[in-house]
Motif scaffolding. Structure first.
Motif, PDB file in Angstrom:
ATOM      1  N   LEU A 179       0.905  -1.154   0.156  1.00 21.29           N
ATOM      2  CA  LEU A 179      -0.232  -0.060  -0.263  1.00 21.29           C
ATOM      3  C   LEU A 179       1.060   0.948  -0.317  1.00 21.29           C
ATOM      4  O   LEU A 179       0.926   1.998  -0.241  1.00 21.29           O
ATOM      5  CB  LEU A 179      -0.794  -0.139   1.325  1.00 21.29           C
ATOM      6  CG  LEU A 179      -2.184  -0.938   1.026  1.00 21.29           C
ATOM      7  CD1 LEU A 179      -3.089  -0.900   2.203  1.00 21.29           C
ATOM      8  CD2 LEU A 179      -2.850  -1.012   0.186  1.00 21.29           C
ATOM      9  N   GLN A 180       1.850   1.182   0.300  1.00 21.10           N
ATOM     10  CA  GLN A 180       2.931   1.453   0.489  1.00 21.10           C
ATOM     11  C   GLN A 180       3.108   2.412  -0.506  1.00 21.10           C
ATOM     12  O   GLN A 180       4.056   3.679  -1.056  1.00 21.10           O
ATOM     13  CB  GLN A 180       4.315   1.496   1.756  1.00 21.10           C
ATOM     14  CG  GLN A 180       4.918   3.318   2.586  1.00 21.10           C
ATOM     15  CD  GLN A 180       5.911   2.221   3.370  1.00 21.10           C
ATOM     16  OE1 GLN A 180       6.302   1.596   3.432  1.00 21.10           O
ATOM     17  NE2 GLN A 180       5.762   2.794   4.604  1.00 21.10           N
ATOM     18  N   LEU A 181       3.932   1.309  -1.732  1.00 20.12           N
ATOM     19  CA  LEU A 181       4.479   1.379  -3.108  1.00 20.12           C
ATOM     20  C   LEU A 181       3.321   2.631  -3.968  1.00 20.12           C
ATOM     21  O   LEU A 181       3.688   2.764  -4.360  1.00 20.12           O
ATOM     22  CB  LEU A 181       5.067   0.312  -3.084  1.00 20.12           C
ATOM     23  CG  LEU A 181       5.698  -0.174  -2.826  1.00 20.12           C
ATOM     24  CD1 LEU A 181       5.916  -2.057  -3.226  1.00 20.12           C
ATOM     25  CD2 LEU A 181       7.557   0.567  -3.124  1.00 20.12           C
ATOM     26  N   VAL A 182       2.321   2.381  -3.907  1.00 19.53           N
ATOM     27  CA  VAL A 182       1.676   2.489  -4.312  1.00 19.53           C
ATOM     28  C   VAL A 182       0.403   3.887  -3.986  1.00 19.53           C
ATOM     29  O   VAL A 182      -0.601   4.767  -4.810  1.00 19.53           O
ATOM     30  CB  VAL A 182       0.099   1.559  -4.914  1.00 19.53           C
ATOM     31  CG1 VAL A 182       0.351   0.423  -5.343  1.00 19.53           C
ATOM     32  CG2 VAL A 182      -0.957   0.744  -4.272  1.00 19.53           C
ATOM     33  N   GLY A 183       0.708   4.331  -2.626  1.00 17.06           N
ATOM     34  CA  GLY A 183       0.264   5.716  -1.699  1.00 17.06           C
ATOM     35  C   GLY A 183      -0.963   5.714  -1.593  1.00 17.06           C
ATOM     36  O   GLY A 183      -1.752   6.117  -1.785  1.00 17.06           O
ATOM     37  N   LEU A 184      -1.662   4.853  -0.879  1.00 20.07           N
ATOM     38  CA  LEU A 184      -2.701   4.538  -0.276  1.00 20.07           C
ATOM     39  C   LEU A 184      -3.310   3.437   1.079  1.00 20.07           C
ATOM     40  O   LEU A 184      -3.585   3.437   1.171  1.00 20.07           O
ATOM     41  CB  LEU A 184      -4.037   3.345  -1.066  1.00 20.07           C
ATOM     42  CG  LEU A 184      -4.490   3.933  -3.030  1.00 20.07           C
ATOM     43  CD1 LEU A 184      -4.983   2.397  -3.039  1.00 20.07           C
ATOM     44  CD2 LEU A 184      -4.828   5.017  -2.614  1.00 20.07           C
ATOM     45  N   GLU A 185      -1.829   4.120   1.790  1.00 19.82           N
ATOM     46  CA  GLU A 185      -1.739   3.709   3.537  1.00 19.82           C
ATOM     47  C   GLU A 185      -3.483   4.135   3.871  1.00 19.82           C
ATOM     48  O   GLU A 185      -3.820   3.706   4.243  1.00 19.82           O
ATOM     49  CB  GLU A 185      -1.089   4.105   3.694  1.00 19.82           C
ATOM     50  CG  GLU A 185       1.003   3.596   3.364  1.00 19.82           C
ATOM     51  CD  GLU A 185       1.047   5.007   2.543  1.00 19.82           C
ATOM     52  OE1 GLU A 185       0.455   5.521   1.397  1.00 19.82           O
ATOM     53  OE2 GLU A 185       2.458   5.294   3.573  1.00 19.82           O
ATOM     54  N   ASP A 186      -3.691   5.201   3.626  1.00 16.37           N
ATOM     55  CA  ASP A 186      -4.940   6.018   4.557  1.00 16.37           C
ATOM     56  C   ASP A 186      -5.634   5.388   3.926  1.00 16.37           C
ATOM     57  O   ASP A 186      -7.096   5.649   4.880  1.00 16.37           O
ATOM     58  CB  ASP A 186      -4.551   7.119   3.765  1.00 16.37           C
ATOM     59  CG  ASP A 186      -4.998   7.843   2.652  1.00 16.37           C
ATOM     60  OD1 ASP A 186      -4.350   6.957   1.594  1.00 16.37           O
ATOM     61  OD2 ASP A 186      -5.243   8.826   1.946  1.00 16.37           O
ATOM     62  N   LYS A 187      -5.528   4.438   2.946  1.00 21.64           N
ATOM     63  CA  LYS A 187      -7.304   3.744   2.684  1.00 21.64           C
ATOM     64  C   LYS A 187      -7.510   2.750   3.184  1.00 21.64           C
ATOM     65  O   LYS A 187      -7.795   1.276   2.442  1.00 21.64           O
ATOM     66  CB  LYS A 187      -7.023   3.464   1.207  1.00 21.64           C
ATOM     67  CG  LYS A 187      -7.434   5.508   0.570  1.00 21.64           C
ATOM     68  CD  LYS A 187      -8.779   6.084   0.391  1.00 21.64           C
ATOM     69  CE  LYS A 187      -8.134   7.436   0.685  1.00 21.64           C
ATOM     70  NZ  LYS A 187      -9.583   8.146  -0.857  1.00 21.64           N
ATOM     71  N   ARG A 188      -6.691   1.835   3.617  1.00 27.18           N
ATOM     72  CA  ARG A 188      -6.243   0.323   4.078  1.00 27.18           C
ATOM     73  C   ARG A 188      -7.385  -0.134   4.222  1.00 27.18           C
ATOM     74  O   ARG A 188      -7.735  -1.560   4.162  1.00 27.18           O
ATOM     75  CB  ARG A 188      -5.162   0.447   5.413  1.00 27.18           C
ATOM     76  CG  ARG A 188      -5.136  -0.926   5.671  1.00 27.18           C
ATOM     77  CD  ARG A 188      -3.865  -1.107   6.347  1.00 27.18           C
ATOM     78  NE  ARG A 188      -3.279  -2.511   6.480  1.00 27.18           N
ATOM     79  CZ  ARG A 188      -1.958  -3.173   7.830  1.00 27.18           C
ATOM     80  NH1 ARG A 188      -1.396  -2.406   6.957  1.00 27.18           N
ATOM     81  NH2 ARG A 188      -2.388  -4.871   7.500  1.00 27.18           N
ATOM     82  N   TYR A 189      -8.546   0.422   5.536  1.00 29.66           N
ATOM     83  CA  TYR A 189      -9.726  -0.244   5.873  1.00 29.66           C
ATOM     84  C   TYR A 189     -10.960   0.113   5.251  1.00 29.66           C
ATOM     85  O   TYR A 189     -11.886  -0.271   5.946  1.00 29.66           O
ATOM     86  CB  TYR A 189      -9.613   0.174   7.039  1.00 29.66           C
ATOM     87  CG  TYR A 189      -8.579  -0.871   8.133  1.00 29.66           C
ATOM     88  CD1 TYR A 189      -8.362  -1.629   8.009  1.00 29.66           C
ATOM     89  CD2 TYR A 189      -7.751   0.305   8.400  1.00 29.66           C
ATOM     90  CE1 TYR A 189      -6.985  -2.155   9.109  1.00 29.66           C
ATOM     91  CE2 TYR A 189      -6.192   0.200   9.005  1.00 29.66           C
ATOM     92  CZ  TYR A 189      -6.110  -1.304   9.750  1.00 29.66           C
ATOM     93  OH  TYR A 189      -5.498  -1.888   9.635  1.00 29.66           O
ATOM     94  N   GLU A 190     -10.811   0.692   4.029  1.00 32.69           N
ATOM     95  CA  GLU A 190     -11.994   1.592   3.288  1.00 32.69           C
ATOM     96  C   GLU A 190     -12.421  -0.210   2.275  1.00 32.69           C
ATOM     97  O   GLU A 190     -11.605  -0.460   1.961  1.00 32.69           O
ATOM     98  CB  GLU A 190     -11.630   2.108   2.263  1.00 32.69           C
ATOM     99  CG  GLU A 190     -11.048   4.093   2.631  1.00 32.69           C
ATOM    100  CD  GLU A 190     -11.632   4.735   2.474  1.00 32.69           C
ATOM    101  OE1 GLU A 190     -12.930   5.292   1.524  1.00 32.69           O
ATOM    102  OE2 GLU A 190     -11.666   6.102   3.207  1.00 32.69           O
ATOM    103  N   SER A 191     -13.476   0.363   2.031  1.00 32.59           N
ATOM    104  CA  SER A 191     -14.116  -0.381   1.266  1.00 32.59           C
ATOM    105  C   SER A 191     -13.360  -0.589  -0.758  1.00 32.59           C
ATOM    106  O   SER A 191     -13.614   0.907  -1.180  1.00 32.59           O
ATOM    107  CB  SER A 191     -15.657  -0.716   1.035  1.00 32.59           C
ATOM    108  OG  SER A 191     -16.012  -0.736   0.077  1.00 32.59           O
ATOM    109  N   VAL A 192     -13.416  -1.976  -0.828  1.00 34.06           N
ATOM    110  CA  VAL A 192     -12.219  -0.994  -2.193  1.00 34.06           C
ATOM    111  C   VAL A 192     -13.782  -0.828  -3.172  1.00 34.06           C
ATOM    112  O   VAL A 192     -13.344   0.061  -4.636  1.00 34.06           O
ATOM    113  CB  VAL A 192     -12.206  -2.336  -2.886  1.00 34.06           C
ATOM    114  CG1 VAL A 192     -10.683  -2.963  -2.547  1.00 34.06           C
ATOM    115  CG2 VAL A 192     -13.288  -3.515  -2.893  1.00 34.06           C
ATOM    116  N   PHE A 193     -15.404  -0.312  -3.443  1.00 36.47           N
ATOM    117  CA  PHE A 193     -15.837   0.592  -4.384  1.00 36.47           C
ATOM    118  C   PHE A 193     -16.659   1.204  -3.327  1.00 36.47           C
ATOM    119  O   PHE A 193     -17.240   1.637  -4.588  1.00 36.47           O
ATOM    120  CB  PHE A 193     -17.662  -0.761  -3.909  1.00 36.47           C
ATOM    121  CG  PHE A 193     -17.335  -2.563  -4.320  1.00 36.47           C
ATOM    122  CD1 PHE A 193     -16.932  -3.194  -5.604  1.00 36.47           C
ATOM    123  CD2 PHE A 193     -16.726  -3.553  -3.312  1.00 36.47           C
ATOM    124  CE1 PHE A 193     -16.763  -3.815  -5.426  1.00 36.47           C
ATOM    125  CE2 PHE A 193     -16.427  -4.976  -3.203  1.00 36.47           C
ATOM    126  CZ  PHE A 193     -16.845  -4.886  -4.962  1.00 36.47           C
TER     127      PHE A 193
END
Ligand code: ADP
Ligand code: ADP
Length: 230
Positions: free
Chosen positions: A126-140
């Protein structure tokens, strides 16, 4: 060291007469970034399917020659066995989603393979793609661009040496497209293969371009020397 090697590869889909690939030969070195282009039907996706082993193991057809990925002949290993060697991202991330939250989605493949340190893998990916802050969000709930980054992260969690991306940005707007290409700089120690029919802007990270036509390589050159971009 070659991470991907096509050695005189010809391929015909089941029940087709025309070859989708004709005597294709090329090598990609470890750490190299290759852009594959060509018009629709020229064989680009068939190359992707051959690298990840879908051809010949899932789509059977007639394969001649050899495809070697990270030292493994794809004829002799299952798609599952190849998953730690090569990751892939396709056009529609949603068709690749099986779970609800970002962290579940990113961990799924690595868990299925029985890999260790899942939490660390998810965090790193998630760090590599810059999405650490979305870790617990719904993908949808994510934007299309973020979904595609999740799809990429889920592959990165399996630590593959090679990443194959087949038209990953074709459903993204220009801003999300730039964004997606920009995170590839975080992956430049990997061997990257990007397929895109658009040649008007080859992302800078891709030093080399192969142009396909009718199942054959018609050009294999430095991206700055690419002639006649459409
Ligand atoms: P792309 O150009 O983005 O690779 P295509 O339009 O060629 O996609 O193919 C879309 C889907 O249709 C793929 O799953 C492909 O395998 C399938 N397909 C393409 N051509 C044929 C065909 N002649 N017969 C059966 N399936 C096909
Ligand atoms: P590209 O990705 O460059 O659009 P493809 O590799 O998808 O090209 O297709 C190469 C050729 O193989 C085309 O003639 C296409 O119709 C055919 N093809 C692709 N997928 C299939 C499939 N699943 N079954 C049969 N033919 C296919």
């Amino acid at each position: 060291m070659d991470m991907v090697s096509f050695d005189d590869v010809s391929y015909t889909y089941p029940n087709q007469k025309e070859n989708a690939l004709k005597e294709v030969t090329f090598q990609v070195k470890k750490g190299e970034s290759l852009f594959i282009t060509g018009k629709s039907g020229s064989g680009k996706s068939t190359i992707a399917r051959a690298i990840i082993g879908i051809i010949p193991h899932i789509i059977k057809g007639n394969l001649e020659g050899n495809v070697i990925v990270n030292g493994k002949n794809t004829r002799n290993v299952t798609v599952r066995k190849l998953a730690t060697d090569v990751g892939y991202v396709f056009q529609n991330p949603e068709s690749q989603f099986f779970t609800l939250t970002v962290d579940q989605e990113v961990s799924l493949g690595a868990e299925n393979l029985g890999l260790d340190e899942i939490d660390k893998r998810v965090e790193k990916a998630l760090q590599l793609v810059g999405l650490e802050d979305k870790r617990y969000e719904s993908v949808f709930n994510l934007s299309e661009g973020e979904k595609q980054k999740v799809a990429l992260a889920s592959q990165l969690a399996m630590s593959p040496e090679v990443i194959v991306m087949d038209e990953p940005t074709s459903n993204l707007d220009p801003k999300a497209t730039d964004d997606f290409f920009n995170i590839l700089w975080n992956l430049r120690d990997k061997t990257l293969i990007l397929i895109d029919h658009r040649t008007y802007r080859v992302p800078e990270i891709f030093e080399r371009v192969i142009v396909m036509d009718s199942g054959m390589i018609v050009e294999d050159t430095d991206s700055e020397k690419l002639l006649d971009p459409d």
